[in-house]
Design a protein around this motif. Structure first.
Motif, PDB file in Angstrom:
ATOM      1  N   GLU A   1       5.005  32.608  53.837  1.00 24.60           N
ATOM      2  CA  GLU A   1       3.963  32.055  52.978  1.00 24.60           C
ATOM      3  C   GLU A   1       3.429  33.229  52.162  1.00 24.60           C
ATOM      4  O   GLU A   1       3.241  34.331  52.688  1.00 24.60           O
ATOM      5  N   VAL A   2       3.167  33.023  50.869  1.00 23.62           N
ATOM      6  CA  VAL A   2       2.776  34.136  50.007  1.00 23.62           C
ATOM      7  C   VAL A   2       1.382  33.904  49.453  1.00 23.62           C
ATOM      8  O   VAL A   2       1.158  32.962  48.688  1.00 23.62           O
TER       9      VAL A   2
ATOM     10  N   GLY B   1       9.649  33.576  37.136  1.00 23.68           N
ATOM     11  CA  GLY B   1      10.830  34.207  37.716  1.00 23.68           C
ATOM     12  C   GLY B   1      11.446  33.396  38.844  1.00 23.68           C
ATOM     13  O   GLY B   1      12.659  33.471  39.080  1.00 23.68           O
ATOM     14  N   TRP B   2      10.629  32.625  39.541  1.00 25.77           N
ATOM     15  CA  TRP B   2      11.140  31.788  40.616  1.00 25.77           C
ATOM     16  C   TRP B   2      11.749  30.489  40.099  1.00 25.77           C
ATOM     17  O   TRP B   2      12.746  30.013  40.630  1.00 25.77           O
ATOM     18  N   PHE B   3      11.139  29.926  39.079  1.00 24.30           N
ATOM     19  CA  PHE B   3      11.558  28.593  38.620  1.00 24.30           C
ATOM     20  C   PHE B   3      12.511  28.636  37.434  1.00 24.30           C
ATOM     21  O   PHE B   3      13.102  27.611  37.097  1.00 24.30           O
TER      22      PHE B   3
ATOM     23  N   PRO C   1      11.492  24.694  46.083  1.00 18.83           N
ATOM     24  CA  PRO C   1      11.941  25.508  44.950  1.00 18.83           C
ATOM     25  C   PRO C   1      11.474  26.956  45.003  1.00 18.83           C
ATOM     26  O   PRO C   1      11.963  27.786  44.278  1.00 18.83           O
ATOM     27  N   ALA C   2      10.477  27.256  45.906  1.00 17.93           N
ATOM     28  CA  ALA C   2       9.953  28.603  46.043  1.00 17.93           C
ATOM     29  C   ALA C   2       9.139  28.664  47.331  1.00 17.93           C
ATOM     30  O   ALA C   2       8.788  27.614  47.906  1.00 17.93           O
TER      31      ALA C   2
ATOM     32  N   ASP D   1      11.661  36.319  52.096  1.00 17.32           N
ATOM     33  CA  ASP D   1      11.825  34.903  52.407  1.00 17.32           C
ATOM     34  C   ASP D   1      13.183  34.650  53.062  1.00 17.32           C
ATOM     35  O   ASP D   1      13.298  33.909  54.042  1.00 17.32           O
ATOM     36  N   LEU D   2      14.220  35.295  52.530  1.00 13.33           N
ATOM     37  CA  LEU D   2      15.567  35.186  53.097  1.00 13.33           C
ATOM     38  C   LEU D   2      15.628  35.800  54.493  1.00 13.33           C
ATOM     39  O   LEU D   2      16.169  35.200  55.433  1.00 13.33           O
TER      40      LEU D   2
END
Length: 236
Positions: free
Chosen positions: A103-104, A139-141, A167-168, A95-96
């Motif tokens: 998009e996942v 893990g993301w939030f 946020p993700a 993503d970075l």
């Protein structure tokens, strides 16, 4: 309505090399970028020569270097094949590296050939996906979280790097069963439907099922994609 494109780097005949198939696929990706397509999707498949795409996140990064505007997605990451903590961090890194164009899409897979060689049953793959997705989303939030489950258990952990898109990254879930659709709706994930060559009435039935589930949950209907095969030719 928006239009996406799915590329699997398929080999069209035995004389075509993997190098040629990949070059052809990326040429299509560049065309989609210029033509204004919304998202290009890359699949995950293993041990099959006709669809050489074992690392969709790598293909996403490669495509990001060749394009300017089109968003780039995994269609799909096969969740049960990966440790969710590792996968969550790898997705954030991509993503970075793509400056937030990622998009996942997740799914449990469906190739019995792969399952047999990787030691998975269909039932286990479904259970692993559900638990794995819970961990990835946590893990993301969340930071410094723990987990005790059927397949994965770990002490206080924080996924690094943190999500680039806030946020993700936009997340999607491939599925057609009521349980899968309910999980996606509860977690705000888009639904990836695969009509392919099937009658359009089957797709309509899946949409009606999703509408009923969302009404029952009292949540808005999530975004949807519908994969459909088309054949383009100049021949009459």
């Amino acid at each position: 309505m928006k239009f996406d494109y799915f590329t699997g780097f398929s080999l069209h005949d035995k004389s075509e090399t993997i190098e040629e198939a990949y070059a052809n696929g990326m040429e299509q990706v560049q065309f989609c970028d210029q033509a204004g397509f919304e998202i290009v999707w890359f699949p995950e498949h293993h041990l099959t020569a006709n669809t050489p795409s074992p690392a969709p996140l790598v293909s996403v990064v490669d495509a990001a270097h060749r394009t300017q505007n089109v968003r780039l997605g995994t269609g799909i990451m096969i969740t049960p094949y990966h440790h969710p903590l590792i996968l969550a961090g790898q997705i954030n890194l991509v993503d970075l590296l793509t400056n937030g164009r990622l998009e996942v899409g997740f799914g449990r897979g469906g190739f019995k050939y792969e399952y047999a060689r990787l030691g998975l049953s269909e039932a286990e793959a479904s259970a692993r996906q559900r638990e794995g997705l819970e961990i990835i989303l946590n893990g993301w939030f969340r930071e410094d979280f723990t987990h005790e489950g059927q397949f994965f258990s770990f002490d206080h952990s924080t996924v690094i790097p943190r999500p680039y898109q806030k946020p993700a990254p936009p997340t999607w879930l491939a599925g057609r069963t009521p349980d899968t659709m309910r999980f996606a709706a509860q977690h705000g994930m888009g639904i990836m439907m695969t009509a392919q060559r099937q009658p359009i009435d089957r797709l309509r039935g899946q949409v009606n099922l999703l509408n009923a589930i969302c009404e029952d949950l009292g949540v808005p209907r999530p975004p949807m994609t519908a994969s459909r095969e088309v054949f383009i030719t100049e021949s009459k």
